[in-house]
Design an enzyme around this catalytic site. Structure first.
Site, PDB file in Angstrom:
ATOM      1  N   GLU A  65     -12.059  -8.296   2.407  1.00  0.00           N
ATOM      2  CA  GLU A  65     -11.791  -9.181   2.262  1.00  0.00           C
ATOM      3  C   GLU A  65     -12.525 -10.406   4.109  1.00  0.00           C
ATOM      4  O   GLU A  65     -13.506 -11.375   3.722  1.00  0.00           O
ATOM      5  CB  GLU A  65     -10.664 -10.450   2.638  1.00  0.00           C
ATOM      6  CG  GLU A  65     -10.056 -10.035   0.911  1.00  0.00           C
ATOM      7  CD  GLU A  65      -9.373 -10.807  -0.062  1.00  0.00           C
ATOM      8  OE1 GLU A  65      -9.111 -11.416  -0.551  1.00  0.00           O
ATOM      9  OE2 GLU A  65      -8.331 -10.348   1.036  1.00  0.00           O
ATOM     10  N   GLY A  95      -7.139  -6.790   2.378  1.00  0.00           N
ATOM     11  CA  GLY A  95      -7.954  -8.302   3.317  1.00  0.00           C
ATOM     12  C   GLY A  95      -8.858  -7.441   4.613  1.00  0.00           C
ATOM     13  O   GLY A  95      -9.305  -7.965   5.011  1.00  0.00           O
ATOM     14  N   ALA A 127      -2.868  -7.918   5.505  1.00  0.00           N
ATOM     15  CA  ALA A 127      -1.744  -8.929   5.218  1.00  0.00           C
ATOM     16  C   ALA A 127      -0.975  -7.736   6.294  1.00  0.00           C
ATOM     17  O   ALA A 127      -0.107  -6.632   5.727  1.00  0.00           O
ATOM     18  CB  ALA A 127      -1.570  -9.733   5.323  1.00  0.00           C
ATOM     19  N   GLU A 141      -6.332  -4.707  -4.535  1.00  0.00           N
ATOM     20  CA  GLU A 141      -4.130  -5.409  -5.145  1.00  0.00           C
ATOM     21  C   GLU A 141      -3.839  -5.818  -6.326  1.00  0.00           C
ATOM     22  O   GLU A 141      -2.416  -5.235  -6.721  1.00  0.00           O
ATOM     23  CB  GLU A 141      -4.486  -7.426  -4.875  1.00  0.00           C
ATOM     24  CG  GLU A 141      -5.127  -7.255  -3.228  1.00  0.00           C
ATOM     25  CD  GLU A 141      -5.724  -7.133  -2.596  1.00  0.00           C
ATOM     26  OE1 GLU A 141      -6.415  -7.694  -1.433  1.00  0.00           O
ATOM     27  OE2 GLU A 141      -7.059  -6.580  -3.015  1.00  0.00           O
TER      28      GLU A 141
END
Length: 266
Positions: free
Chosen positions: A118, A115, A71, A138
């Site tokens: 992901e 991310g 992000a 994270e």
């Protein structure tokens, strides 16, 4: 193959090579960090690929030295919305929860922690540069892998390894990812897209309807292991769809005539 190139949004680029659509995350100065513009562009391009009968496979890669850095924290810090405009249901980067019936391949060309990993987990297949690393850091920042990381990781690798990756926040190499089953191909440095395109061409050469139904069944049985009777009912429905298609007649005919099949996707 004939090549068509077109810039749809500055934040993501679209290119089609034969039956393969290529989406390139295009914020290289920000390591392709996800903001609203990128999410909107990627989600829109996925819809375009889904609705184009000439596109058989979608490859997602990054421009510059990164695949995706996660992000855009600068956007978040100023209260910016990083979701796709009008389509929050598409999920992170317009991709993480955006189902399409056609196979997707992540061509991981560089940095892909958080991310970026992901997006790999959200893809059907993954080709990763030998120098790239995967992981969910994270927890090291007091955050949470909320874009599917802690949902999908244990579906794709053994649970204890998934827990180690998620709880330590430590990265793994491309080679380790392949050993665990998270990565399909480890590409020599600088060749992730080329290797992903070779894999995509193998898929694109097959009957589109057969590929679509195979993808759908494998995904559903993988995420719903207790489906049991429902799985067989859906399997029977897929069987009828595929075996009654024009392509099901074309495949054996082409084999008997010793020629390449001409698929219609129906």
């Amino acid at each position: 193959m004939p090549e068509q190139t077109e810039t749809v949004e500055a934040a993501a680029l679209w290119e089609r090579r034969g039956g393969i659509g290529i989406i390139t995350l295009n914020r290289p100065k920000a390591l392709n960090a996800v903001n609203g513009a990128l999410s909107t562009a990627v989600g829109t391009l996925l819809e375009q690929a889904e609705n184009d009968p000439d596109v058989r496979v979608v490859v997602v890669t990054g421009s510059g030295r990164a695949f995706c850095a996660g992000a855009d924290l600068k956007a978040l810090s100023t209260g910016g919305n990083i979701a796709a405009e009008g389509h929050p249901e598409w999920g992170f980067a317009g991709y993480a929860q955006h189902w399409i019936s056609k196979p997707t391949i992540a061509a991981v060309n560089g940095f892909a922690l958080g991310g970026g990993t992901e997006l790999v987990l959200a893809s059907d297949l993954a080709v990763v540069d030998e120098e790239a690393k995967l992981g969910l850091p994270e927890v090291k920042r007091g955050l949470f892998a909320a874009a599917g990381g802690v949902i999908r990781l244990q579906q794709q690798i053994p649970k204890k390894f998934a827990l180690e990756i998620a709880l330590t926040g430590e990265p793994i190499t491309a080679a380790q990812g392949k050993e665990l089953g998270l990565v399909n191909r480890v590409a020599p440095a600088g060749t992730a897209l080329d290797v992903a395109l070779e894999l995509a061409e193998q898929i694109a050469a097959n009957a589109p309807l057969s590929v679509r139904e195979s993808k759908a069944m494998i995904h559903r049985t993988a995420t719903e292991p207790d489906w049991e009777d429902g799985a067989w009912a859906a399997n029977d429905a897929a069987l009828k769809t595929v075996f009654s298609s024009a392509d099901a007649k074309e495949g054996p005919t082409a084999f008997a005539e010793k020629r390449q099949p001409v698929w219609q996707g129906r």
